[in-house]
Design a protein around this motif. Structure first.
Motif, PDB file in Angstrom:
ATOM      1  N   ASN A 193       0.825  -1.213   0.000  1.00  0.00           N
ATOM      2  CA  ASN A 193       0.000   0.000   0.000  1.00  0.00           C
ATOM      3  C   ASN A 193       0.856   1.258   0.000  1.00  0.00           C
ATOM      4  O   ASN A 193       0.543   2.238  -0.687  1.00  0.00           O
ATOM      5  N   LEU A 196       2.404   1.855  -3.397  1.00  0.00           N
ATOM      6  CA  LEU A 196       1.445   2.375  -4.372  1.00  0.00           C
ATOM      7  C   LEU A 196       1.145   3.852  -4.145  1.00  0.00           C
ATOM      8  O   LEU A 196       0.831   4.586  -5.087  1.00  0.00           O
ATOM      9  N   ALA A 197       1.254   4.292  -2.889  1.00  0.00           N
ATOM     10  CA  ALA A 197       0.867   5.666  -2.557  1.00  0.00           C
ATOM     11  C   ALA A 197       2.001   6.666  -2.685  1.00  0.00           C
ATOM     12  O   ALA A 197       1.750   7.871  -2.787  1.00  0.00           O
ATOM     13  N   GLY A 414      -4.721   2.363   2.674  1.00  0.00           N
ATOM     14  CA  GLY A 414      -4.667   1.630   1.414  1.00  0.00           C
ATOM     15  C   GLY A 414      -5.577   0.414   1.397  1.00  0.00           C
ATOM     16  O   GLY A 414      -5.986  -0.044   0.319  1.00  0.00           O
ATOM     17  N   PRO A 418      -7.225   3.451  -2.348  1.00  0.00           N
ATOM     18  CA  PRO A 418      -5.927   4.022  -2.733  1.00  0.00           C
ATOM     19  C   PRO A 418      -5.906   5.544  -2.669  1.00  0.00           C
ATOM     20  O   PRO A 418      -4.888   6.131  -2.294  1.00  0.00           O
ATOM     21  N   ALA A 421      -5.303   6.736   0.805  1.00  0.00           N
ATOM     22  CA  ALA A 421      -3.894   6.528   1.167  1.00  0.00           C
ATOM     23  C   ALA A 421      -3.042   7.680   0.647  1.00  0.00           C
ATOM     24  O   ALA A 421      -2.119   8.142   1.330  1.00  0.00           O
ATOM     25  N   LYS A 422      -3.336   8.167  -0.539  1.00  0.00           N
ATOM     26  CA  LYS A 422      -2.561   9.266  -1.127  1.00  0.00           C
ATOM     27  C   LYS A 422      -2.743  10.565  -0.339  1.00  0.00           C
ATOM     28  O   LYS A 422      -1.852  11.409  -0.291  1.00  0.00           O
TER      29      LYS A 422
END
Length: 452
Positions: A193, A196-197, A414, A418, A421-422
């Motif tokens: 996670n 990805l962020a 995440g 998503p 998470a960002k």
């Protein structure tokens, strides 16, 4: 001679640890220790009315018991000794979270036939194994070889690892289950996670400080960490967790005034941190030392810090005496805790006239005190000293609790979405961008790292 019960208890623990240290650093035969115990018993009987002589004899006897305690953990004979140097096939359980590096995986396997004689297995990354899996491994069994003056065999033996198997073939026979497997699965999802962020190398830095996972750390950044003296940030060593424990308490002090509440929440945070990282023995030992420091600081009696710290070390040494010599994380955590307990008040007193600003002075005192305490050991163990380490740590460490908090929020968000998470990843990126810039800038300074 009058000694309080607490001082007598402290003395007995120190003498036991001293005996363990003597047996660990020097070869002392069990026969000599037994003869010594017999002689001391005779002395105690002969001077039974002299409390002073009896007490000293008892303390010396405790040291000899410490020597024998180390010997009791050394295997008399290894079941697979005769198979060393041969190609064999064994089945066993993966008893640690695997370490993945590019195209390889490193497993610690406990064979079904001799589970206390673990094997470090290095194989191709696929098929990937996981904690708790039963695997079949085929390869050449070897005894660990020491290198560059480092007792690698002894280092592995502290965790009951006595053999290695490189370039092995691995097949997963049966998938595992259980609580720790679930914890490791959550840990790996958190890592995914965060990746990805956030962009690299920020993501690999966060995974290092939060999960102890440095598999994706760029080589250049790893070298910068060494040169600037902050490698402990991503090692999840005792030193790291001890410092983190102090700064968690430091961050909580902005929101709570009760010392008891701050201490309790800090210890709970450490426990959750340990569970999140899989509760490996080294992390558990480090967490115990960090918690011991927080408890010692809370109770605050003049004699309490040393007794609490030594008691924590004593318990861990009783459970596994080999950590005293071979677990550098344990050694660093012990020294860092002593530094924070005893050097910090002295530094604080010297800075009494320096103005306070957002508790930066407290952060500086904690950082520099721990650095002073562990510097001799780091210089001895690695033969290198970072001249910029004290300053870099002062600039970077105060933000560690916030980096870990936003890292945890990013990883857990995440699981939900998503995009969420960002949102948490943005302030995390700002914090880590500053930290990485400081680390890389000071690492490039002339003579930042000197060899001894």
């Amino acid at each position: 001679m009058h000694m309080s019960k607490s001082r007598i208890f402290l003395a007995f623990m120190l003498f036991f640890v001293g005996g363990v240290a003597l047996r660990s650093f020097f070869v002392v035969g069990e026969l000599y220790a037994l003869i010594g115990i017999g002689a001391l018993v005779c002395v105690m009987l002969a001077f039974s009315r002299d409390m002073k002589v009896g007490l000293y004899a008892a303390m010396a006897g405790v040291s000899l018991i410490g020597m024998l305690w180390v010997s009791s953990f050394e295997p008399r004979q290894l079941v697979r000794e005769k198979q060393a140097g041969k190609n064999i096939t064994i089945e066993g359980e993966v008893v640690r979270d695997p370490e993945f590096r590019n195209n390889t995986q490193r497993l610690v396997v406990a064979p079904q036939s001799a589970p206390k004689e673990k094997i470090v297995v290095v194989a191709l990354r696929y098929p990937e194994a996981a904690y708790g899996d039963t695997v079949r491994v085929t390869g050449m069994l070897k005894r660990p070889e020491n290198f560059s003056g480092f007792d690698y065999a002894g280092y592995l033996a502290k965790d009951d690892i006595y053999f290695t198997m490189n370039y092995a073939d691995v097949a997963v026979v049966r998938e595992g289950s259980g609580v720790r497997r679930s914890l490791f699965a959550v840990k790996n999802r958190l890592k995914e996670n965060i990746n990805l962020a956030m962009p690299s190398p920020h993501a690999s830095f966060v995974n290092g400080i939060l999960l102890g996972d440095t598999a994706d750390m760029p080589k250049e950044l790893d070298e910068a960490f060494v040169a600037s003296g902050v490698s402990h940030l991503t090692a999840l060593s005792g030193y790291n967790i001890t410092i983190i424990a102090v700064f968690i308490a430091f961050a909580l002090s902005f929101f709570f005034t009760s010392s008891a509440v701050i201490t309790a929440l800090s210890v709970i945070s450490i426990i959750l941190f340990v569970l999140m990282t899989g509760a490996s023995p080294s992390i558990v030992r480090a967490a115990i030392m960090g918690s011991a420091l927080l408890l010692a600081r809370h109770f605050g009696r003049q004699s309490a810090p040393l007794i609490v710290i030594v008691f924590a070390a004593f318990i861990m040494i009783v459970v596994n005496p080999r950590v005293l010599l071979f677990d550098i994380g344990f050694q660093l955590s012990f020294l860092a805790v002593l530094g924070l307990a005893y050097i910090a008040p002295y530094v604080q007193n010297k800075m009494a006239r320096v103005p306070e600003f957002l508790k930066w002075k407290e952060a500086f005192v904690a950082t520099i005190s721990a650095q002073i305490a562990v510097l001799p050991l780091l210089a001895y163990q690695f033969g290198q000293v970072s001249l910029v380490a004290p300053l870099v740590n002062v600039l970077v460490l105060p933000l560690m609790p916030f980096a870990m908090l936003f890292g945890f929020l990013t990883g857990t968000a995440g699981f939900i979405a998503p995009l969420l998470a960002k949102i948490f990843a943005y302030p995390l990126w700002v914090i880590t961008a500053y930290q990485l810039h400081v680390i890389e800038y000071f690492a490039l300074l002339p003579h930042a790292l000197i060899s001894l």
